[in-house]
Design a protein around this motif. Structure first.
Motif, short mmCIF file in Angstrom:
data_model
loop_
_atom_site.label_atom_id
_atom_site.label_comp_id
_atom_site.label_asym_id
_atom_site.label_seq_id
_atom_site.Cartn_x
_atom_site.Cartn_y
_atom_site.Cartn_z
N GLU A 36 14.71 16.10 -42.36
CA GLU A 36 14.87 16.29 -40.92
C GLU A 36 13.51 16.24 -40.23
O GLU A 36 12.53 16.82 -40.69
N GLU A 37 13.46 15.54 -39.11
CA GLU A 37 12.26 15.45 -38.27
C GLU A 37 11.01 15.09 -39.07
O GLU A 37 10.01 15.80 -39.06
N PRO A 82 7.01 18.58 -36.38
CA PRO A 82 7.75 17.87 -37.43
C PRO A 82 8.37 18.84 -38.43
O PRO A 82 7.85 19.94 -38.65
#
Length: 266
Positions: A23-24, A45
């Motif tokens: 994720e991210e 992030p």
């Protein structure tokens, strides 16, 4: 700085797989743009994917009538490379103008163009030289790669692997540095190659790096410094901020273009 996970893959396929699965994600190349934004909490992030351990991404090689430079090649390596100095001296000179020694020994070609900072130097070289950006998924012409302010055509799971530069007959670069950051307040790269004259401007455009077609047409008719004397540049498309107004930057672009021509004609 926000908390994040850290991954250091040892192959391109593994890095791409991480970009697709976590994720991210955020890619870490040299970190000269990313790390300050993390420290200032301007980026959050979930995972940093560090490319430093992947072999083969920093190679600088002559390939036929071109020059291939890996995405992880440091600015200092490009600036001092005998291959670059012989094949495209203007590109070596550009790399030597970036930041200070600390920045040049950490920052990378791939990180610079993937971020597409409107004041970065390499985007102008890519655009003026008609470079091809090699990614983990495809090949992109520089004209198609840079799409806007801090924006490129890269997909979220796509990595820059290398940049291939055609060898120009003549080329020159000049920039006016911000005295604090040493980023370009106006930088102009001029190249004369097989496809004609290409002129790219960085540090000044509201939409980031751009080709100055009026200058290209004037130089195609007569490749001399004097040909740039009366070329128009619309200030409405030029950046204005606390470092300089649009009119000031427009003036700087015209002056830097003349300096770039002098360099190209040396």
């Amino acid at each position: 700085m926000y908390a994040f996970d850290y991954e250091r893959p040892s192959a391109v396929d593994a890095a791409v797989a991480l970009l697709r699965s976590v994720e991210e994600p955020k890619v870490l190349a040299g970190g000269q743009t990313l790390l300050p934004t993390l420290k200032q909490r301007l980026a959050q992030p979930g995972t940093l994917v560090d490319l430093a351990r992947i072999p083969g991404l920093s190679a600088i090689e002559r390939r036929g009538e071109g020059l291939s430079i890996g995405a992880m090649a440091r600015h200092a390596a490009v600036a001092t490379s005998p291959l670059v100095r012989e094949a495209i001296p203007a590109l070596a000179e550009l790399a030597g103008m970036i930041g200070d020694p600390a920045v040049r020994n950490r920052g990378t070609l791939g990180g610079s163009i993937a971020n597409n900072d409107p004041t970065a130097d390499y985007p102008a070289a890519c655009l003026a030289l008609g470079a091809t950006i090699i990614t983990s998924a495809r090949q992109l012409a520089a004209d198609d790669f840079f799409t806007g302010l801090f924006e490129t055509a890269l997909a979220e799971d796509e990595l820059v692997l290398a940049v291939e530069f055609p060898l120009p007959a003549r080329a020159g670069y000049a920039k006016f540095r911000n005295p604090a950051s040493r980023y370009a307040m106006a930088g102009v790269f001029i190249a004369q190659g097989a496809d004609g004259i290409r002129v790219a401007v960085t540090g000044a455009g509201q939409g980031g790096v751009f080709r100055w077609t009026a200058a290209e047409e004037a130089l195609a008719a007569d490749f001399r410094v004097e040909s740039l004397a009366d070329i128009a540049l619309d200030a409405d498309d030029i950046m204005s901020d606390l470092h300089g107004s649009a009119d000031y930057r427009t003036h700087l672009v015209k002056i830097m273009a003349k300096h770039a021509m002098v360099a190209a004609l040396r």
